[in-house]
Design a protein around this motif. Structure first.
Motif, short mmCIF file in Angstrom:
data_model
loop_
_atom_site.label_atom_id
_atom_site.label_comp_id
_atom_site.label_asym_id
_atom_site.label_seq_id
_atom_site.Cartn_x
_atom_site.Cartn_y
_atom_site.Cartn_z
N ARG A 240 0.86 -1.19 0.00
CA ARG A 240 0.00 0.00 0.00
C ARG A 240 0.90 1.23 0.00
N GLU A 241 0.65 2.12 -0.93
CA GLU A 241 1.33 3.41 -0.94
C GLU A 241 0.27 4.49 -0.79
N LEU A 242 0.47 5.35 0.19
CA LEU A 242 -0.50 6.39 0.52
C LEU A 242 0.01 7.74 0.03
N ALA A 243 -0.80 8.42 -0.76
CA ALA A 243 -0.51 9.79 -1.21
C ALA A 243 -1.69 10.66 -0.80
N ALA A 244 -1.40 11.90 -0.43
CA ALA A 244 -2.43 12.79 0.11
C ALA A 244 -2.72 13.97 -0.80
N TRP A 245 -4.01 14.33 -0.85
CA TRP A 245 -4.42 15.62 -1.41
C TRP A 245 -4.31 16.68 -0.31
N TYR A 246 -4.70 16.28 0.91
CA TYR A 246 -4.55 17.15 2.07
C TYR A 246 -4.66 16.34 3.35
N TYR A 247 -4.10 16.92 4.43
CA TYR A 247 -4.16 16.34 5.77
C TYR A 247 -4.01 17.54 6.70
N MET A 248 -5.12 18.02 7.24
CA MET A 248 -5.06 19.25 8.03
C MET A 248 -6.22 19.35 9.00
N LYS A 249 -6.08 20.29 9.93
CA LYS A 249 -7.16 20.57 10.86
C LYS A 249 -8.37 21.08 10.08
N ILE A 250 -9.55 20.73 10.56
CA ILE A 250 -10.78 21.17 9.90
C ILE A 250 -10.81 22.70 9.82
N ALA A 251 -10.37 23.36 10.88
CA ALA A 251 -10.38 24.83 10.90
C ALA A 251 -9.48 25.43 9.83
N ASP A 252 -8.45 24.71 9.39
CA ASP A 252 -7.52 25.22 8.37
C ASP A 252 -7.97 24.92 6.95
N LEU A 253 -9.00 24.10 6.80
CA LEU A 253 -9.40 23.64 5.48
C LEU A 253 -9.80 24.76 4.52
N PRO A 254 -10.62 25.76 4.90
CA PRO A 254 -11.03 26.77 3.92
C PRO A 254 -9.85 27.49 3.26
N GLN A 255 -8.85 27.88 4.02
CA GLN A 255 -7.69 28.55 3.43
C GLN A 255 -6.65 27.55 2.92
N GLY A 256 -6.54 26.42 3.60
CA GLY A 256 -5.51 25.44 3.27
C GLY A 256 -5.70 24.76 1.93
N MET A 257 -6.93 24.63 1.47
CA MET A 257 -7.17 23.95 0.19
C MET A 257 -6.50 24.66 -0.97
N GLY A 258 -6.30 25.96 -0.88
CA GLY A 258 -5.67 26.71 -1.97
C GLY A 258 -4.16 26.77 -1.89
N GLN A 259 -3.56 26.08 -0.94
CA GLN A 259 -2.12 26.12 -0.73
C GLN A 259 -1.47 24.83 -1.25
N THR A 260 -0.17 24.87 -1.50
CA THR A 260 0.55 23.64 -1.86
C THR A 260 0.98 22.88 -0.61
N LEU A 261 1.15 23.58 0.51
CA LEU A 261 1.52 22.93 1.77
C LEU A 261 0.24 22.52 2.49
N ARG A 262 -0.35 21.41 2.03
CA ARG A 262 -1.65 20.97 2.53
C ARG A 262 -1.56 19.79 3.50
N LYS A 263 -0.36 19.36 3.82
CA LYS A 263 -0.19 18.28 4.80
C LYS A 263 0.44 18.88 6.05
N HIS A 264 -0.22 18.67 7.17
CA HIS A 264 0.25 19.21 8.44
C HIS A 264 0.59 18.03 9.35
N TYR A 265 1.87 17.71 9.47
CA TYR A 265 2.32 16.60 10.31
C TYR A 265 3.10 17.14 11.49
N HIS A 266 2.60 16.87 12.69
CA HIS A 266 3.32 17.20 13.93
C HIS A 266 3.84 18.64 13.90
N GLY A 267 3.00 19.57 13.48
CA GLY A 267 3.37 20.97 13.47
C GLY A 267 4.14 21.43 12.24
N GLU A 268 4.46 20.52 11.34
CA GLU A 268 5.22 20.86 10.14
C GLU A 268 4.28 20.89 8.94
#
Length: 182
Positions: A135-163
């Motif tokens: 299994r290989e997992l690739a993400a479109w996004y991984y973020m807090k729900i509160a960040d979703l409205p603005q985060g969807m338009g960004q390239t940095l859409r994965k938020h792992y451990h504060g990064e």
């Protein structure tokens, strides 16, 4: 043209592989570690497309998810589109899109992803059954729900451990690159 028996077997196998994906989601959401492990072959490989994680073999998978399950609050994993191609009577490959709603550290998170899979029919505790070999997992996004409205338009859409990290999809796809002259 294949015989009716062969075509029927392939339909039964397709349903069994779709059930495998649903069982994977249920086992995660129920924190049923044994059922989760039973979805994988002994020599399984699970990896993130970005290289952040790779697990080889069921013993390492057990150790990783024993710890990972303890970090989750509420989770709800949804399988979506699922395409399966057969390479032989006991081997197939495909992809599955899906998303997950998760409670992590007291906050709501959303993730949208695509698994690229290799399936193998093997003997398990329950007899012959389809399991994930890779299994290989690739993400479109991984973020807090509160960040979703603005985060969807960004390239940095994965938020792992504060990064903040770049999402693999759709930017890594050749068709996306061609469409956008990248």
């Amino acid at each position: 043209m294949a015989s009716i028996e062969a075509r029927l077997q392939q339909l039964e196998d397709r349903v069994a592989i779709q059930d495998l994906a649903a069982e994977y989601c249920r086992a995660i959401d129920d924190r049923d570690l044994e059922a989760f492990l039973e979805t994988y072959t002994e020599d399984c490989v699970l990896r993130y497309k970005d290289g952040a994680m790779r697990i080889d073999g069921k013993p390492v998978l057990r150790e990783y998810y024993t710890n990972r399950f303890k970090q989750y609050g509420l989770t709800f994993h949804y399988p979506h589109a699922h395409v399966i191609s057969f390479d032989g009577p006991d081997q197939a490959h495909g992809w599955l899109s899906g998303h997950a709603e998760m409670g992590l550290s007291g906050e709501g998170w959303l993730a949208a992803f695509r698994y690229t899979d290799v399936y193998r029919r093997e003997t398990s505790k329950e007899g012959m059954k389809w399991q994930f070999a890779e299994r290989e997992l690739a993400a479109w996004y991984y973020m807090k729900i509160a960040d979703l409205p603005q985060g969807m338009g960004q390239t940095l859409r994965k938020h792992y451990h504060g990064e903040l990290m770049a999402a693999e999809l759709p930017e890594s796809m050749d068709t996306y690159k061609a469409m956008h002259n990248l």
